[in-house]
Design an enzyme around this catalytic site. Sequence first.
Site, mmCIF file in Angstrom:
data_model
loop_
_atom_site.group_PDB
_atom_site.id
_atom_site.type_symbol
_atom_site.label_atom_id
_atom_site.label_comp_id
_atom_site.label_asym_id
_atom_site.label_seq_id
_atom_site.Cartn_x
_atom_site.Cartn_y
_atom_site.Cartn_z
ATOM 1 C CB THR A 11 -0.924 0.009 1.223
ATOM 2 O OG1 THR A 11 -0.141 -0.119 2.421
ATOM 3 C CG2 THR A 11 -1.911 -1.152 1.152
ATOM 4 C CB ALA A 239 4.524 5.071 10.258
ATOM 5 C CE LYS A 240 3.552 1.396 3.926
ATOM 6 N NZ LYS A 240 2.512 0.458 3.469
ATOM 7 N NE ARG A 241 -0.021 6.787 11.747
ATOM 8 C CZ ARG A 241 0.208 5.523 12.039
ATOM 9 N NH1 ARG A 241 0.260 4.623 11.070
ATOM 10 N NH2 ARG A 241 0.384 5.120 13.285
#
Length: 276
Positions: A11, A239-241
């Site tokens: 994702t 993290a990606k976010r």
Amino acid sequence: MIVTRFAPSPTGRLHLGHAYSAIRAHDLARSGGGQFLLRIEDIDGTRSRTEHVETIMADLAWLGLAWDGPVVFQSARLALYQGALDRLREERLLFPCFCTRAEIAEAMSAPHGPANVYPGTCRGVDAAARMNEPHCWRLDMAAAVARTGTLDWTDRGETIVAVPEQQGDVVLARKDAPASYHLAVTIDDAAQGVTDVVRGRDLFEATHIHRLLQALLDLPTPRYHHHDLLTGPDGERLAKRHGAPTLAALRESGMDGLALADDLRRGQLPNGAFHT
């Protein structure tokens, strides 16, 4: 023989935290002459992207991590998840839940309501006339715990007693996906013969649920190794976010992947920007 796995979701792109976990799983397997598997957890059809799968493989190769056997995709294993759900339904351990997120949030915020746990709104409701409405399937936690009794697992050599009831009636099949993370990962680890699960401590609480599902479905329990997370200067985990630098970006910048992997093994991070 030790069998470990790295199981990212396609994702988004991998970051240093993913690299650290993959290296630990890879090295544990190799230290015992075992196997290191790659599984792509692409069950979320709305967010998974083929291009991210290609980048994941390129990132692992750049780090010098080679996996054994073919890559396994969760999207090709839906029949296994359905079989487990059918079994749990037949044993009256699942119930359909029609609640929206807003309805659950409102119930959880009510005075004397359960904190951060699904309040059991749909448990025991006659749902026969509503099955054409969108719904997920939840585990009847009280019935499940009564069925299995006390359970435990080994985590980095320590015996941990499972207390899955603290997480309430968890979702095992989502409204928008045929299986939840809890169900899919438990079934896949058993089907692939994983003996040792290496993952971040952010998934420690999920292991209480996984241990329960193993007991309910007569599956073996692997050894667990929940490791510390890599965090940024602000103390937030990578993290990606949170905008963590991706491995693809580091790779494209000309960084030496093998050297980076060795630094991570020694607990050293690029430019001292992050720490464990």
